[in-house]
Scaffold this active site. Structure first.
Site, mmCIF file in Angstrom:
data_model
loop_
_atom_site.group_PDB
_atom_site.id
_atom_site.type_symbol
_atom_site.label_atom_id
_atom_site.label_comp_id
_atom_site.label_asym_id
_atom_site.label_seq_id
_atom_site.Cartn_x
_atom_site.Cartn_y
_atom_site.Cartn_z
ATOM 1 N N ASP A 1 39.126 33.786 35.499
ATOM 2 C CA ASP A 1 39.335 34.759 36.588
ATOM 3 C C ASP A 1 39.298 36.209 36.118
ATOM 4 O O ASP A 1 39.975 37.077 36.679
ATOM 5 C CB ASP A 1 40.670 34.481 37.313
ATOM 6 C CG ASP A 1 40.709 33.077 37.866
ATOM 7 O OD1 ASP A 1 39.652 32.568 38.266
ATOM 8 O OD2 ASP A 1 41.816 32.490 37.902
ATOM 9 N N GLY B 1 35.852 29.704 40.534
ATOM 10 C CA GLY B 1 35.830 30.450 41.798
ATOM 11 C C GLY B 1 35.465 31.865 41.422
ATOM 12 O O GLY B 1 36.280 32.576 40.829
ATOM 13 N N HIS B 2 34.224 32.245 41.641
ATOM 14 C CA HIS B 2 33.722 33.559 41.216
ATOM 15 C C HIS B 2 33.523 34.438 42.442
ATOM 16 O O HIS B 2 32.726 34.124 43.330
ATOM 17 C CB HIS B 2 32.413 33.396 40.430
ATOM 18 C CG HIS B 2 32.578 32.665 39.136
ATOM 19 N ND1 HIS B 2 31.565 32.411 38.253
ATOM 20 C CD2 HIS B 2 33.696 32.138 38.564
ATOM 21 C CE1 HIS B 2 32.048 31.773 37.194
ATOM 22 N NE2 HIS B 2 33.339 31.582 37.374
HETATM 23 P P1 GDP Z 1 35.955 35.078 38.015
HETATM 24 O O1 GDP Z 1 36.394 33.682 38.198
HETATM 25 O O2 GDP Z 1 35.973 35.507 36.581
HETATM 26 O O3 GDP Z 1 34.636 35.406 38.665
HETATM 27 O O4 GDP Z 1 37.062 35.999 38.732
HETATM 28 P P2 GDP Z 1 37.748 35.711 40.185
HETATM 29 O O5 GDP Z 1 36.768 36.004 41.243
HETATM 30 O O6 GDP Z 1 38.394 34.382 40.192
HETATM 31 O O7 GDP Z 1 38.931 36.748 40.150
HETATM 32 C C1 GDP Z 1 38.719 38.118 40.008
HETATM 33 C C2 GDP Z 1 39.349 38.822 41.231
HETATM 34 O O8 GDP Z 1 39.480 40.178 40.946
HETATM 35 C C3 GDP Z 1 38.491 38.722 42.467
HETATM 36 O O9 GDP Z 1 39.337 38.710 43.586
HETATM 37 C C4 GDP Z 1 37.683 40.020 42.429
HETATM 38 O O10 GDP Z 1 37.256 40.451 43.714
HETATM 39 C C5 GDP Z 1 38.702 40.956 41.852
HETATM 40 N N1 GDP Z 1 38.163 42.044 41.030
HETATM 41 C C6 GDP Z 1 37.116 42.040 40.173
HETATM 42 N N2 GDP Z 1 37.033 43.204 39.503
HETATM 43 C C7 GDP Z 1 38.039 43.964 39.927
HETATM 44 C C8 GDP Z 1 38.511 45.284 39.597
HETATM 45 O O11 GDP Z 1 37.980 45.979 38.741
HETATM 46 N N3 GDP Z 1 39.610 45.730 40.266
HETATM 47 C C9 GDP Z 1 40.253 44.987 41.206
HETATM 48 N N4 GDP Z 1 41.329 45.511 41.802
HETATM 49 N N5 GDP Z 1 39.850 43.762 41.546
HETATM 50 C C10 GDP Z 1 38.775 43.250 40.911
HETATM 51 P P1 IMO Z 2 36.887 30.625 36.791
HETATM 52 O O1 IMO Z 2 35.463 30.267 36.408
HETATM 53 C C1 IMO Z 2 41.143 29.970 36.010
HETATM 54 C C2 IMO Z 2 42.306 25.938 34.741
HETATM 55 C C3 IMO Z 2 43.154 25.130 35.710
HETATM 56 C C4 IMO Z 2 43.932 24.276 34.730
HETATM 57 C C5 IMO Z 2 42.918 23.973 33.640
HETATM 58 C C6 IMO Z 2 42.202 22.633 33.793
HETATM 59 O O2 IMO Z 2 37.074 30.982 38.214
HETATM 60 O O3 IMO Z 2 37.459 31.613 35.833
HETATM 61 P P2 IMO Z 2 40.315 21.709 35.438
HETATM 62 O O4 IMO Z 2 40.286 21.585 36.925
HETATM 63 O O5 IMO Z 2 39.206 22.518 34.856
HETATM 64 O O6 IMO Z 2 40.443 20.382 34.759
HETATM 65 O O7 IMO Z 2 41.711 22.487 35.120
HETATM 66 O O8 IMO Z 2 41.949 25.009 33.721
HETATM 67 N N1 IMO Z 2 41.040 26.451 35.320
HETATM 68 C C7 IMO Z 2 40.839 27.724 35.652
HETATM 69 N N2 IMO Z 2 41.673 28.801 35.626
HETATM 70 N N3 IMO Z 2 39.854 30.127 36.380
HETATM 71 C C8 IMO Z 2 38.994 29.083 36.387
HETATM 72 O O9 IMO Z 2 37.673 29.222 36.616
HETATM 73 C C9 IMO Z 2 39.488 27.802 36.046
HETATM 74 N N4 IMO Z 2 38.934 26.566 35.985
HETATM 75 C C10 IMO Z 2 39.896 25.766 35.515
HETATM 76 O O10 IMO Z 2 43.989 25.970 36.461
HETATM 77 O O11 IMO Z 2 44.957 25.047 34.133
HETATM 78 MG MG MG Z 3 37.823 32.569 39.266
#
Ligand code: GDP
Ligand code: IMO
Ligand code: MG
Length: 423
Positions: free
Chosen positions: A13, A40-41
């Site tokens: 994340d 979840g991107h």
């Molecule tokens: P990913 O899994 O690495 O793609 O990241 P996620 O989407 O799960 O989580 C990143 C969260 O931070 C999302 O809600 C983005 O919209 C938000 N986000 C990304 N970059 C920034 C930033 O520079 N500032 C803030 N406030 N939010 C951000």
């Molecule tokens: P992105 O790509 C954050 C964590 C789960 C759990 C562990 C194992 O959005 O960064 P799994 O379902 O893969 O067997 O769970 O890994 N986990 C993540 N945490 N971001 C993710 O993906 C994750 N994908 C799995 O919360 O601790």
């Molecule tokens: Mg994510």
């Protein structure tokens, strides 16, 4: 040409989806190489927000080819839901999205097994995303898995065998379940999946490289969740590190180019497992509230803490990071001071080396830096950075020994600053 790789350096994340979208105009092809719908991107642009789970984050920028590589595990049903929702918002992917025939399929019973194994672990549960990731990779490694290419020949027979095996395990665990409806939807989704290009992705990707096309590989999860190098057993079941891009796409190590390592200006984790710099106080609450630190898919509350440079250095080493990308800097805008963990104290001894086990006995050693205390969300260029923020960047670059190439100051595509530094 080489494959550039973008990887999360923490516990996931970090903001990978946003940055892949920003970098996509520089590439011809975007690929995912591991993980599955546990990811979840999030992407934000033009006032819209999208969350991608299995589909690469390069699909929104002008007809680029996007590939789901062989190292990914794919749930046809979750894929259908994701692709249909994108089609509804005007993004038809059938021409742009290719799927490797060697990607493994997440079956309905894999999801049930994930839940059953978690229930059996009780308090020691991993806190998985419940998407069947572990059981699917287990079947892959134990040579029992089904692949996307299997859909094309005698699939029902192969499916029945796998299901029977899973049912025997579920029975031994005394786990009650009903998959009738899920299974029906899953089989509908298989027909849907067949309209996409199902390809021999290793040939296609290497062919692209040979013909001079540029490829970006999008990591999922983060290095601290890697099956080998993460905080085992509280990890995911794939190699999230740079080497995973080689096995997950079929490209040789000497084909890897830039390695973009992405991290938050602080740190988060979702699910169980150690987290030395976790803040279980109002500072942690404040980061969670300002950073909206809740899971993109599950909505689970993310644990928050200070940046951990011991863990980051380890990730940079294992991944061979050439460029750093710092996200969510704006979340710290109102803090008077900011802390960064530069060492761990274990049994009274200080170390800067990430240990075999991250136990409860680790005491983080912090450096405290002044905050910048101004709104950075509208900043367009690094010349506008407040002095204390520039100092924070300089401190991190000195500690981490890798330049910070991109700084993100908000969730929108536009809130991204590319720094003009030498490579
Ligand atoms: P990913 O899994 O690495 O793609 O990241 P996620 O989407 O799960 O989580 C990143 C969260 O931070 C999302 O809600 C983005 O919209 C938000 N986000 C990304 N970059 C920034 C930033 O520079 N500032 C803030 N406030 N939010 C951000
Ligand atoms: P992105 O790509 C954050 C964590 C789960 C759990 C562990 C194992 O959005 O960064 P799994 O379902 O893969 O067997 O769970 O890994 N986990 C993540 N945490 N971001 C993710 O993906 C994750 N994908 C799995 O919360 O601790
Ligand atoms: Mg994510």
């Amino acid at each position: 040409m080489k494959v550039d790789v973008l990887l999360g350096l923490q516990w996931g994340d970090e903001g990978k989806g946003k940055v892949v979208d920003v970098l996509t105009p520089n590439y011809d092809v975007i690929t995912r190489f591991q993980g599955g719908p546990n990811a979840g991107h999030t992407l934000e642009f033009d006032g819209q927000k999208y969350v991608l789970r299995s589909i690469p984050s390069g699909i929104f920028q002008g007809g680029k080819i996007n590939i789901i590589g062989n190292g990914v595990v794919l749930d046809p049903l979750l894929f259908k839901i994701e692709a249909e929702s994108l089609a509804e918002s005007g993004h038809d992917l059938t021409k742009q999205l290719y799927i490797s025939k060697k990607a493994h399929l997440i079956l309905p019973t894999h999801r049930i097994l994930d839940a059953a194994y978690e229930a059996a672990k009780g308090d020691a549960k991993i806190g998985t995303t419940g998407k069947g990731i572990g059981p699917t990779y287990t079947d892959k490694i134990s040579r029992n898995g089904l692949r996307v290419g299997d859909l094309l020949h005698n699939f029902n027979e192969k499916y029945a065998k796998a299901k029977a095996r899973h049912e025997a395990i579920l029975q031994s665990l005394n786990y009650d379940y009903d998959i009738a409806e899920l299974e029906k939807q899953w089989f509908d989704a298989i027909e849907y999946l067949k309209q996409f290009h199902l390809i021999d992705s290793e040939h296609v990707i290497n062919g692209y490289l040979k013909s001079g096309k540029s490829v970006l590989a999008e990591g999922a999860q983060g290095t601290l969740l890697d099956i080998d190098f993460g905080s085992y057993p509280f990890v995911t079941s794939s190699n999230t590190v740079c080497a995973g891009a080689c096995t997950g796409l079929g490209v040789a190590p000497n084909r890897i180019g830039n390695v973009y390592g992405i991290f938050k200006a602080y740190c988060t984790r979702v699910g169980s497992g150690p987290f030395p710099t976790e803040l279980s106080d109002e500072t942690g609450e404040k980061i969670r509230a300002i950073g909206h630190e809740f899971g993109a898919v599950t909505g689970r509350s993310r644990r928050c803490g200070w940046i951990d440079l011991v863990a980051l250095k380890y990730a940079i080493m294992v991944d061979g990071v050439t460029h750093l990308i710092m996200m969510k800097s704006d979340v710290l805008d109102t803090f008077e001071t900011i802390k960064a963990c530069v060492a761990y104290k274990i049994n009274g001894e200080e170390t800067r080396q990430f240990p075999f086990e991250i136990g409860d006995d680790i005491e983080p050693v912090y450096v405290e830096l002044p905050g910048w205390q101004c709104d950075m969300t509208g900043i367009q260029s690094e010349t506008e950075f407040p002095k204390a923020f520039s100092d924070y960047i300089a401190f991190l670059e000195k500690e981490l020994e890798v330049p910070i190439k991109i700084v993100s100051v908000g969730p929108d595509r536009e809130q991204t600053i590319v720094r003009h530094i030498e490579k």
